[in-house]
Design an enzyme around this catalytic site. Structure first.
Site, PDB file in Angstrom:
ATOM      1  N   GLU A  94     -16.257  -7.509  31.306  1.00 22.84           N
ATOM      2  CA  GLU A  94     -15.936  -7.790  29.911  1.00 22.84           C
ATOM      3  C   GLU A  94     -16.586  -9.121  29.517  1.00 22.84           C
ATOM      4  OE1 GLU A  94     -11.759  -7.619  29.680  1.00 22.84           O
ATOM      5  OE2 GLU A  94     -11.617  -9.290  28.292  1.00 22.84           O
ATOM      6  N   GLY A 102     -12.493 -12.121  35.580  1.00 18.37           N
ATOM      7  CA  GLY A 102     -11.737 -12.316  34.340  1.00 18.37           C
ATOM      8  C   GLY A 102     -11.727 -13.744  33.862  1.00 18.37           C
ATOM      9  N   LYS A 158       3.654 -24.740  38.134  1.00 18.64           N
ATOM     10  CA  LYS A 158       4.422 -25.954  37.787  1.00 18.64           C
ATOM     11  C   LYS A 158       4.635 -26.855  39.009  1.00 18.64           C
ATOM     12  CE  LYS A 158       4.976 -24.846  33.450  1.00 18.64           C
ATOM     13  NZ  LYS A 158       4.084 -25.506  32.510  1.00 18.64           N
ATOM     14  N   GLY A 170      -8.732  -7.280  28.848  1.00 20.09           N
ATOM     15  CA  GLY A 170      -9.227  -6.141  29.619  1.00 20.09           C
ATOM     16  C   GLY A 170      -8.550  -6.004  30.972  1.00 20.09           C
ATOM     17  N   GLY A 203      -9.967 -17.546  33.106  1.00 18.92           N
ATOM     18  CA  GLY A 203      -9.101 -18.504  33.802  1.00 18.92           C
ATOM     19  C   GLY A 203      -9.831 -19.155  34.970  1.00 18.92           C
ATOM     20  N   GLY A 204      -9.187 -20.135  35.590  1.00 18.84           N
ATOM     21  CA  GLY A 204      -9.809 -20.917  36.643  1.00 18.84           C
ATOM     22  C   GLY A 204     -10.104 -20.106  37.897  1.00 18.84           C
TER      23      GLY A 204
END
Ligand code: COA
Length: 431
Positions: A238, A215, A361, A336, A217-218
């Site tokens: 995807e 997917g 954070k 997705g 992101g990192g």
């Protein structure tokens, strides 16, 4: 008319394309390498002469005035299925509307409910057969093109030909103009030590011959990097990513053991680095298809040993996953995430993995919480969650009772938060 005459008869200027937009129009544009950059850079200039124009889009690549200028409200507004930083910042102004949808249903749904009247896309130059190529983004692109009254192409010589459902006859355009714009790049960022540790655990769940989806992101990129020692992987995804490009170029992905679309890398869009784009160009083993097909959970599930790897913002102790909001504040979209969770869940030998750092954070917040924060969006139902992985290990949730899930998830939470999670699980009588 021959192809060249057809091309010349449609050829105009960017100004000509902008003049085709009228009050009340709904404009649809693809993104990634098919984002019509020059059109979007100038779209705000028509604001004085229009009202009630909607621009529908997803994760727009550029910071265009049309996305950031609050004074355009009521003249040009934005409908999105996946928020980016501009949408997040501008949401309070009321210029942005979010439509919650799983990616596989975006194309069909948008046409039924907010039919685009104008479709504008950057495409490759025309080839000898009169075709231009939508080489990077078929999320909802073809449905919008097919539904629109007016079709405009920004012809970009930097766009290569990528194969699949991507070729369009030049006749389908009402108007074209030429503009050379560099492709948007997503270079591979170095993985953090926490991401590397998580990737190690994830990779222990992936076997030679599996079919993978990674997917956004990192985290999924770190997993891609850690898969370099595997063999004969397949791809049904995807997003085709930079890390997948690396696996493809190294021969780690061969698609040879896929039982569905054997030999083919299947994707709905591609966003990555230049070596990825060079690999995809004119490559007959790559097949880009519309997300309504690629992300259809029943198609995903036809791949045996389908392994989906996505990340999340927060997960509760029973397994509900939020990947798109921080509390009630929309951060991105479902995309997705649920499509692939469902598909992997139902694939023979399949595995669905949510890989996330135990904290956010700077270690001050646990991403594993007794309940989701108020207002959080459930992107993936707990009924579809299989494995959850943090830097502290792997929690199996599929076919596990709530009590077992609570135990398994606390065991992979950051040690600093485990006692508090136990206490709250007691109070909520989750055990
Ligand atoms: N509480 C508060 N803030 C949190 C948080 C939490 N539990 N978890 C993350 N955040 C914040 C981070 O601090 C960061 O804030 P910043 O931008 O101010 O630094 C922000 O949220 C993004 O977190 P990060 O971990 O850097 O996100 P990412 O780039 O790795 O993306 C998702 C993670 C989940 C947002 C992204 O994968 C997504 O949008 N997924 C939905 C779609 C999807 O999964 N599709 C799958 C198929 S492609």
């Amino acid at each position: 008319m021959n192809y060249s005459e057809q091309y010349q008869s449609r050829l105009g200027t960017l100004e000509g394309a902008l003049s085709m937009i009228q009050s009340g129009d709904t404009i649809a544009t693809p993104i990634y390498g098919n984002e019509p950059t020059q059109f979007l850079k100038q779209l705000h200039t028509i604001a004085p002469r229009v009202e009630h124009v909607s621009l529908w889009t997803m994760l727009m690549m550029g910071d265009y005035p049309v996305m950031t200028d609050d004074s355009l409200k009521g003249r040009i507004d934005i409908i999105s299925f996946f928020y980016n930083n501009n949408c997040r910042d501008g949401h309070a102004t009321g210029r942005y509307e979010m439509t919650p949808l799983n990616l596989h249903s975006v194309g069909p749904t948008v046409v039924e409910t907010r039919r685009p009247t104008v479709f504008v896309a950057a495409v490759s130059p025309m080839d000898a057969h009169g075709k231009v190529y939508l080489s990077f983004d078929l999320q909802a692109t073809l449905e919008c093109l097919e539904a629109a009254d007016k079709v405009i192409f920004e012809i970009n010589p930097h766009i290569p030909r990528v194969f699949g459902e991507t070729a369009l006859p030049i006749e389908c355009a009402d108007y074209i103009y030429e503009a050379a714009t560099p492709l948007p790049l997503a270079p591979l960022a170095p993985s953090s030590p926490v991401e590397k540790k998580i990737a190690e655990h994830v990779v222990s769940l992936i076997h030679d011959g599996d079919c993978i989806q990674l997917g956004i992101g990192g985290m999924p990129n770190a997993v891609g990097e850690a898969l370099m020692d595997k063999h004969d992987l397949g791809i049904h995804t995807e997003m085709i990513t930079s890390s997948m490009g690396k696996l493809l170029r190294a021969g780690v992905v061969t698609n040879a053991r896929k039982n569905f679309n054997t030999g083919k890398t299947i994707g709905a869009f591609a966003w990555g680095d230049q070596p990825l784009y060079d690999y995809l160009a004119e490559n007959t083993s790559v097949c880009l298809r519309r997300a309504a097909w690629v992300n259809d959970p029943f198609n995903i599930a036809q791949n045996d040993n389908m392994v989906s790897v996505n990340t999340a913002i927060q997960i509760d102790l029973t397994g509900q996953v939020c990947s798109e909001s921080i509390g009630p504040k929309q951060f991105s979209g479902t995309g997705g995430a649920s499509d692939f969770a469902y598909g992997a869940f139902h694939s023979k030998g399949g595995r669905g993995i949510i890989a996330l750092a135990s904290t956010a954070k700077g270690g001050t917040i646990s991403k594993i919480q007794p309940t989701l924060s108020p207002g959080s969006v459930v992107s993936i139902s707990r009924n579809l969650v299989d494995y959850v992985v943090t830097e502290y290990g792997i929690a199996k949730l599929k076919n596990r009772t709530v009590r077992q899930r609570v135990e398994n998830l606390i065991a992979i939470a950051h040690p600093d938060f485990r006692a508090e999670l136990r206490k709250q699980a007691d109070e909520l009588m989750l055990w």
